[in-house]
Design an enzyme around this catalytic site. Sequence first.
Site, PDB file in Angstrom:
ATOM      1  N   HIS A  86       0.851  -1.203   0.000  1.00  0.00           N
ATOM      2  CA  HIS A  86       0.000   0.000   0.000  1.00  0.00           C
ATOM      3  C   HIS A  86       0.880   1.244   0.000  1.00  0.00           C
ATOM      4  O   HIS A  86       1.971   1.255   0.585  1.00  0.00           O
ATOM      5  CB  HIS A  86      -0.989   0.006   1.167  1.00  0.00           C
ATOM      6  CG  HIS A  86      -0.374   0.024   2.546  1.00  0.00           C
ATOM      7  ND1 HIS A  86      -0.017   1.184   3.183  1.00  0.00           N
ATOM      8  CD2 HIS A  86      -0.077  -0.988   3.401  1.00  0.00           C
ATOM      9  CE1 HIS A  86       0.464   0.897   4.389  1.00  0.00           C
ATOM     10  NE2 HIS A  86       0.446  -0.423   4.540  1.00  0.00           N
ATOM     11  N   ASP A  88      -0.352   4.430   0.822  1.00  0.00           N
ATOM     12  CA  ASP A  88      -0.736   5.437   1.808  1.00  0.00           C
ATOM     13  C   ASP A  88       0.032   5.196   3.099  1.00  0.00           C
ATOM     14  O   ASP A  88       0.529   4.089   3.356  1.00  0.00           O
ATOM     15  CB  ASP A  88      -2.241   5.393   2.074  1.00  0.00           C
ATOM     16  CG  ASP A  88      -2.683   4.081   2.695  1.00  0.00           C
ATOM     17  OD1 ASP A  88      -2.295   3.016   2.172  1.00  0.00           O
ATOM     18  OD2 ASP A  88      -3.419   4.104   3.705  1.00  0.00           O
ATOM     19  N   ASP A 119       6.628   1.012   6.241  1.00  0.00           N
ATOM     20  CA  ASP A 119       5.200   0.696   6.204  1.00  0.00           C
ATOM     21  C   ASP A 119       4.467   1.691   5.304  1.00  0.00           C
ATOM     22  O   ASP A 119       4.008   2.722   5.768  1.00  0.00           O
ATOM     23  CB  ASP A 119       4.638   0.730   7.626  1.00  0.00           C
ATOM     24  CG  ASP A 119       3.186   0.306   7.723  1.00  0.00           C
ATOM     25  OD1 ASP A 119       2.686  -0.317   6.783  1.00  0.00           O
ATOM     26  OD2 ASP A 119       2.557   0.619   8.744  1.00  0.00           O
ATOM     27  N   GLU A 150      -5.030   1.636   3.116  1.00  0.00           N
ATOM     28  CA  GLU A 150      -4.880   0.577   4.116  1.00  0.00           C
ATOM     29  C   GLU A 150      -4.801   1.161   5.517  1.00  0.00           C
ATOM     30  O   GLU A 150      -5.354   0.597   6.471  1.00  0.00           O
ATOM     31  CB  GLU A 150      -3.635  -0.251   3.807  1.00  0.00           C
ATOM     32  CG  GLU A 150      -3.521  -1.536   4.628  1.00  0.00           C
ATOM     33  CD  GLU A 150      -2.889  -1.362   5.994  1.00  0.00           C
ATOM     34  OE1 GLU A 150      -3.075  -2.243   6.855  1.00  0.00           O
ATOM     35  OE2 GLU A 150      -2.206  -0.330   6.202  1.00  0.00           O
ATOM     36  N   GLU A 151      -4.116   2.282   5.675  1.00  0.00           N
ATOM     37  CA  GLU A 151      -3.968   2.878   6.996  1.00  0.00           C
ATOM     38  C   GLU A 151      -5.264   3.492   7.511  1.00  0.00           C
ATOM     39  O   GLU A 151      -5.331   3.919   8.671  1.00  0.00           O
ATOM     40  CB  GLU A 151      -2.852   3.940   6.987  1.00  0.00           C
ATOM     41  CG  GLU A 151      -1.481   3.418   6.595  1.00  0.00           C
ATOM     42  CD  GLU A 151      -0.875   2.461   7.623  1.00  0.00           C
ATOM     43  OE1 GLU A 151      -1.587   2.080   8.583  1.00  0.00           O
ATOM     44  OE2 GLU A 151       0.295   2.092   7.459  1.00  0.00           O
ATOM     45  N   HIS A 415       4.103   3.349  12.434  1.00  0.00           N
ATOM     46  CA  HIS A 415       3.021   4.154  13.010  1.00  0.00           C
ATOM     47  C   HIS A 415       3.512   5.127  14.069  1.00  0.00           C
ATOM     48  O   HIS A 415       2.735   5.963  14.529  1.00  0.00           O
ATOM     49  CB  HIS A 415       1.907   3.289  13.614  1.00  0.00           C
ATOM     50  CG  HIS A 415       1.124   2.501  12.613  1.00  0.00           C
ATOM     51  ND1 HIS A 415      -0.169   2.100  12.839  1.00  0.00           N
ATOM     52  CD2 HIS A 415       1.434   2.037  11.390  1.00  0.00           C
ATOM     53  CE1 HIS A 415      -0.620   1.418  11.799  1.00  0.00           C
ATOM     54  NE2 HIS A 415       0.357   1.371  10.894  1.00  0.00           N
TER      55      HIS A 415
END
Length: 448
Positions: A86, A88, A119, A150-151, A415
Site C-alpha cells: 500500500h 498510503d 510501512d 490501508e492505513e 506508526h
Amino acid sequence: MSDLVQRVQEVLPSVRRDLEDLVRIESVWADPARRGEVQRSADAVTKLLTEAGFGDVQIVSEGGAPAVIARHPAPPGAPTVLLYAHHDVQPEGDPTQWATPPFEPTERDGRLYGRGTADDKAGIATHLAAFRAHDGNPPVGVTVFVEGEEESGSPSLSRLLAAHRDTLASDVIVIADSDNWSTEVPSLTVTLRGLADCVVEVATLHHGLHSGLWGGVVPDALSVLVRLLASLHDDDGNVAVAGLHEAGAADVDYPPERVREETGLLDGVSEIGSGTVPQRLWAKPAITVIGIDTTPIDKSSNTLTPRARAKVSMRVAPGGDAAEHLAALTRHLEEHTPWGAHVTVIPGDLGQPYAIDATGPVYDAAREAFRTAWGAEPVDTGVGGSIPFIAEFAAAFPSAKILVTGVEDPATQAHSVNESLHLGVLERAAISEALLLANLASERQVAP
C-alpha cells in the site's frame, strides 16, 4: 540463483532512489487536506511500474483512495502471483518528535528514516526490485496491487476486489506488509488478530454542577468512565470481558529483556497479563483505551463533568469472530457502568482475524527462498496487530495461497515517530521475493 541474487543487488540502488522519492510524497489518506498527495503517490507508483516493464497498468478507485493495478501475463502453465503493498501512510504526528523531517528520507546507521520508509512503501520497493531483477520478464505471471487506504482500514477494498476480481485473480498472494523476527532472521506471518472498536459515552447530569456544592453527593461522568474502563481488566492485566476467544500460539522464546528493549518499557513498569509473551501477543484478546474526550486541564474548573466518552479498541484472537467480540464488549460496558449512570456504546470498525495453514509446495518454495536470501531458517510467527483485508482476500480468492511477508523488524517503529527501514532487511526481502518467483515457476501444481 546466484545470478538472480547478483541482479537484485545491482538494481537495489535505483530501487532505493525510487523509494526515497515515494517517501517524500505525503500520502496520508486520513488527512483530507492531503488527498491530492495520495493521488500524486498513485501516479508515481504507476510510472514506476510502467517503466519496470508492466504493459497493463491502471489506477482504479471504487469510491475511495486511488489504487494501482499492474499485470504481467503468465507463461503457459505457470502460476500467477499477486504482489500486494500500500502506498498510503500514517499521519506523522508531532514533527518535533522526529529526529529528522518525517517526509525527508535520511540514512543513519544502516537504517532509512521517514514516514512510510517501511510501512509500506518498502513493500512497493521490494516488488519493484524482484521484478527488475528478472529484467521485467519473470517466469510466472505477476500482478501488482498497490492499495491507497490501508492505513484507514481499507473501507473500499471489498468493492475493489469485486470490481476487479478477474484482473486480480491469482494462485499465490504475497502480502508485503508485516514484520520479521529480527534483522537477521526472517518471518512468515501465519496468524493475525482481528479488530473491533467502539466509543462508550457515560452521562450523569443534564449540566455541569459546582463541585464544592454537589461533590460527594452526585457522581461526575469522568469518575464513572474511569471506573468503567478499569473493569475491562483484572488486577493482573488480563482482559476481564466474558465470552472472548483464545487460541494457541507458536512455541518460540520471547524473553522479558526482549520485550523491554523492543517496547521502551520504563524502569519499574511490569508486563501485564498471564501466559507466554507469544500467547498474550498473538493468541489472546487485548483491550486498549486509545482516546478520551473530557474537559482539558487548561480549561478545567471546579465543576462536575456531566458527560465523558472514550474510544476502546479490542484485538480478537485468531478463530474468534470480531462482531461477536464487539457484542460481548458492549454487554460488559452496559452491565458494569456504576451508580446507574447512562451509557451509550457506539460500534466502530470490525476486522476479522486470520490464521494460515502454511504447509504445501508454495510455502516450501517461500521457505527455500528465505533460507537462500537470509542464510537463516524462517520463523513462523503471529502478529498482535490486525490486517483485516487478508480475510477479504481469502474470501475473494479462496483457492489462492496467501503468504504474509514484510520488510519491518522490531526496531522499525511503524506508526510511531522515527519510523525506519533496515536497509539490509530490504535487500534480503527483495532477494527472497525474486527467488520466490523463480521457485514458484517450478511448482506447476500451484497453477490452476
